[in-house]
Motif scaffolding. Structure first.
Motif, PDB file in Angstrom:
ATOM      1  N   MET A   1     -22.789  -5.893  -8.894  1.00 60.32           N
ATOM      2  CA  MET A   1     -21.917  -5.630  -7.764  1.00 60.32           C
ATOM      3  C   MET A   1     -20.637  -6.440  -7.918  1.00 60.32           C
ATOM      4  N   ASN A   2     -19.555  -5.900  -7.393  1.00 58.99           N
ATOM      5  CA  ASN A   2     -18.247  -6.552  -7.492  1.00 58.99           C
ATOM      6  C   ASN A   2     -17.603  -6.630  -6.110  1.00 58.99           C
ATOM      7  N   ARG A   3     -16.864  -7.713  -5.854  1.00 58.72           N
ATOM      8  CA  ARG A   3     -16.103  -7.846  -4.614  1.00 58.72           C
ATOM      9  C   ARG A   3     -14.640  -7.605  -4.959  1.00 58.72           C
ATOM     10  N   LEU A   4     -14.110  -6.443  -4.519  1.00 62.27           N
ATOM     11  CA  LEU A   4     -12.760  -6.043  -4.894  1.00 62.27           C
ATOM     12  C   LEU A   4     -11.908  -5.773  -3.655  1.00 62.27           C
ATOM     13  N   LYS A   5     -10.618  -6.003  -3.815  1.00 62.53           N
ATOM     14  CA  LYS A   5      -9.663  -5.870  -2.712  1.00 62.53           C
ATOM     15  C   LYS A   5      -9.061  -4.468  -2.677  1.00 62.53           C
ATOM     16  N   VAL A   6      -8.962  -3.909  -1.471  1.00 61.12           N
ATOM     17  CA  VAL A   6      -8.329  -2.604  -1.276  1.00 61.12           C
ATOM     18  C   VAL A   6      -6.813  -2.784  -1.388  1.00 61.12           C
ATOM     19  N   ILE A   7      -6.171  -2.008  -2.293  1.00 60.81           N
ATOM     20  CA  ILE A   7      -4.719  -2.168  -2.498  1.00 60.81           C
ATOM     21  C   ILE A   7      -3.922  -0.905  -2.162  1.00 60.81           C
ATOM     22  N   LYS A   8      -4.616   0.234  -2.020  1.00 56.09           N
ATOM     23  CA  LYS A   8      -3.878   1.468  -1.776  1.00 56.09           C
ATOM     24  C   LYS A   8      -4.782   2.503  -1.119  1.00 56.09           C
ATOM     25  N   GLU A   9      -4.212   3.273  -0.190  1.00 53.34           N
ATOM     26  CA  GLU A   9      -4.955   4.354   0.453  1.00 53.34           C
ATOM     27  C   GLU A   9      -4.360   5.689   0.054  1.00 53.34           C
ATOM     28  N   VAL A  10      -5.232   6.649  -0.308  1.00 53.64           N
ATOM     29  CA  VAL A  10      -4.794   8.003  -0.646  1.00 53.64           C
ATOM     30  C   VAL A  10      -5.673   8.990   0.121  1.00 53.64           C
ATOM     31  N   ASP A  11      -5.323  10.276   0.052  1.00 50.08           N
ATOM     32  CA  ASP A  11      -6.052  11.280   0.817  1.00 50.08           C
ATOM     33  C   ASP A  11      -7.524  11.364   0.419  1.00 50.08           C
ATOM     34  N   PHE A  12      -7.822  11.103  -0.854  1.00 51.16           N
ATOM     35  CA  PHE A  12      -9.182  11.293  -1.358  1.00 51.16           C
ATOM     36  C   PHE A  12      -9.966   9.990  -1.509  1.00 51.16           C
ATOM     37  N   ILE A  25     -12.342   4.361  -5.198  1.00 54.72           N
ATOM     38  CA  ILE A  25     -13.583   4.547  -4.457  1.00 54.72           C
ATOM     39  C   ILE A  25     -13.404   5.825  -3.631  1.00 54.72           C
ATOM     40  N   PRO A  26     -14.143   6.902  -3.962  1.00 48.95           N
ATOM     41  CA  PRO A  26     -13.976   8.181  -3.257  1.00 48.95           C
ATOM     42  C   PRO A  26     -14.189   8.038  -1.752  1.00 48.95           C
ATOM     43  N   LYS A  27     -13.564   8.913  -1.014  1.00 49.12           N
ATOM     44  CA  LYS A  27     -13.525   8.828   0.440  1.00 49.12           C
ATOM     45  C   LYS A  27     -14.924   8.786   1.064  1.00 49.12           C
ATOM     46  N   ARG A  28     -15.887   9.499   0.468  1.00 48.54           N
ATOM     47  CA  ARG A  28     -17.227   9.567   1.078  1.00 48.54           C
ATOM     48  C   ARG A  28     -17.955   8.230   1.038  1.00 48.54           C
ATOM     49  N   TYR A  29     -17.483   7.282   0.206  1.00 48.02           N
ATOM     50  CA  TYR A  29     -18.116   5.973   0.117  1.00 48.02           C
ATOM     51  C   TYR A  29     -17.361   4.882   0.877  1.00 48.02           C
ATOM     52  N   VAL A  30     -16.241   5.232   1.470  1.00 44.18           N
ATOM     53  CA  VAL A  30     -15.413   4.234   2.147  1.00 44.18           C
ATOM     54  C   VAL A  30     -15.986   3.927   3.529  1.00 44.18           C
ATOM     55  N   PRO A  31     -16.302   2.668   3.812  1.00 41.37           N
ATOM     56  CA  PRO A  31     -16.791   2.304   5.151  1.00 41.37           C
ATOM     57  C   PRO A  31     -15.745   2.603   6.225  1.00 41.37           C
ATOM     58  N   GLU A  32     -16.223   2.946   7.407  1.00 36.75           N
ATOM     59  CA  GLU A  32     -15.323   3.283   8.513  1.00 36.75           C
ATOM     60  C   GLU A  32     -14.416   2.110   8.863  1.00 36.75           C
ATOM     61  N   LEU A  40     -14.232  -5.229  -0.389  1.00 41.40           N
ATOM     62  CA  LEU A  40     -15.439  -4.407  -0.379  1.00 41.40           C
ATOM     63  C   LEU A  40     -16.393  -4.848  -1.490  1.00 41.40           C
ATOM     64  N   ASP A  41     -17.677  -4.802  -1.198  1.00 44.60           N
ATOM     65  CA  ASP A  41     -18.701  -5.007  -2.217  1.00 44.60           C
ATOM     66  C   ASP A  41     -19.052  -3.643  -2.806  1.00 44.60           C
ATOM     67  N   VAL A  42     -18.792  -3.463  -4.092  1.00 42.82           N
ATOM     68  CA  VAL A  42     -18.961  -2.149  -4.709  1.00 42.82           C
ATOM     69  C   VAL A  42     -19.678  -2.249  -6.042  1.00 42.82           C
ATOM     70  N   PHE A  43     -20.255  -1.124  -6.442  1.00 42.21           N
ATOM     71  CA  PHE A  43     -20.861  -0.982  -7.763  1.00 42.21           C
ATOM     72  C   PHE A  43     -19.953  -0.085  -8.583  1.00 42.21           C
ATOM     73  N   LEU A  44     -19.740  -0.421  -9.859  1.00 43.83           N
ATOM     74  CA  LEU A  44     -18.835   0.333 -10.726  1.00 43.83           C
ATOM     75  C   LEU A  44     -19.619   1.112 -11.775  1.00 43.83           C
ATOM     76  N   TYR A  45     -19.205   2.338 -12.012  1.00 44.13           N
ATOM     77  CA  TYR A  45     -19.807   3.163 -13.057  1.00 44.13           C
ATOM     78  C   TYR A  45     -18.798   4.210 -13.507  1.00 44.13           C
ATOM     79  N   LEU A  53     -15.315   4.538 -11.518  1.00 43.50           N
ATOM     80  CA  LEU A  53     -15.372   4.757 -10.076  1.00 43.50           C
ATOM     81  C   LEU A  53     -16.124   3.621  -9.403  1.00 43.50           C
ATOM     82  N   ALA A  54     -15.863   3.463  -8.100  1.00 46.12           N
ATOM     83  CA  ALA A  54     -16.560   2.467  -7.296  1.00 46.12           C
ATOM     84  C   ALA A  54     -17.344   3.185  -6.205  1.00 46.12           C
ATOM     85  N   THR A  55     -18.455   2.586  -5.801  1.00 45.20           N
ATOM     86  CA  THR A  55     -19.247   3.117  -4.695  1.00 45.20           C
ATOM     87  C   THR A  55     -19.848   1.960  -3.907  1.00 45.20           C
ATOM     88  N   THR A  56     -19.985   2.179  -2.607  1.00 45.97           N
ATOM     89  CA  THR A  56     -20.651   1.169  -1.777  1.00 45.97           C
ATOM     90  C   THR A  56     -22.162   1.394  -1.749  1.00 45.97           C
TER      91      THR A  56
END
Length: 270
Positions: A1-12, A25-32, A40-45, A53-56
């Motif tokens: 797991m990785n702790r990474l900082k959000v730097i940009k928001e896009v539509d997807f 990190i695709p939109k479906r994995y983004v916490p509200e 965010l704590d994320v897993f990379l693959y 890609l990153a996922t929560t």
């Protein structure tokens, strides 16, 4: 797991600071209510197009871990396992021990393939284990993972590093392949083999077993129809201990002149 900082928001989705590159990190994995600047704590693959890609979501296993996973499908590259993420986990043909079939589960170890830099899995467990058991002592408490039946018993992974064996005559409970449980080093052999038992040996185990037997004798008017010739299964059903532990315990009680042993059973000495 990785702790990474959000730097940009896009539509997807969002982009995270991966230092070397930005990671989506695709939109479906983004916490509200996540905003730029959050951590965010994320897993990379890597996905099928080799994008990072990153996922929560948390996979069932990560690199250098063992897991018992089900095969979802097979194709010309190998078989694909369900590891809890949308992209299934590949086991290449050369990393299989015999043919792996869809619908069945196998113990595998995850690693990073050096050619593709992707996370893959191997069912050739023995290749990841050390040949000699350094750092272990007899009687030591260890973590074990059952993974293979043999004529003598069940092979287990010891502390994630070594191969050990649980003998059939000392297995008195249901074992689940891939599930980590506690065991004890019974014997370290000169050839590097490790004998494992599920219960602690020595004085502590013997003392506990003796107390259990004495309590059973008191409950049954001082006599029980069990002795050193009784079947292991009947001993376990009555005392929840192996025949070896039972024999050791009644031997100790006999030496202390607390019980008598006869061809029909054991009895308390008044």
């Amino acid at each position: 797991m990785n702790r990474l900082k959000v730097i940009k928001e896009v539509d997807f989705g969002l982009y995270l600071d991966g230092e070397v590159e930005e990671i989506l990190i695709p939109k479906r994995y983004v916490p509200e209510n996540t905003q730029v600047g959050d951590i965010l704590d994320v897993f990379l693959y890597r996905d099928s197009q080799d994008r990072l890609l990153a996922t929560t979501e948390t996979p069932k296993a990560m690199v250098d871990q063992y897991a018992y996973l089900e095969v979802k499908e097979a194709n010309k590259y190998g078989v694909f396992l369900d590891w809890g993420l949308p992209k299934d986990l590949l086991v290449p043909f050369q990393e299989q021990n015999g043919r792996m079939a869809p619908g069945k589960s196998y113990l595998v170890r995850l690693y990073i393939d050096q050619e593709t830099n992707r996370i893959v899995a191997s069912a050739r467990i023995e290749h990841f284990l050390e040949k000699s058991p350094f750092g272990l002592i007899e009687g030591q408490k260890v973590n074990i993972i059952p993974f293979k039946y043999t004529d003598l018993g069940v092979k287990v992974i010891v502390n994630g590093q070594f191969e050990g064996l649980l003998y059939n005559n000392e297995i008195f409970e249901s074992l689940q392949f891939g599930k980590e449980i506690t065991g004890f080093v019974k014997k370290l052999r000169e050839n590097g083999k490790i004998d494992i038992r599920l219960k602690q040996g020595g004085y502590q185990s013997s003392s506990t077993s003796q107390i259990k037997i004495m309590n059973k004798l008191v409950e049954n008017n001082g006599f029980l129809p069990y002795h050193d010739k009784s079947e292991p299964e009947s001993i376990y059903n009555e005392f929840q201990m192996s025949k070896r532990d039972f024999k050791q315990a009644i031997g100790g009680l006999f030496k202390e002149n607390k019980i008598k042993i006869s061809p029909t059973g054991i009895s308390i000495i008044s």
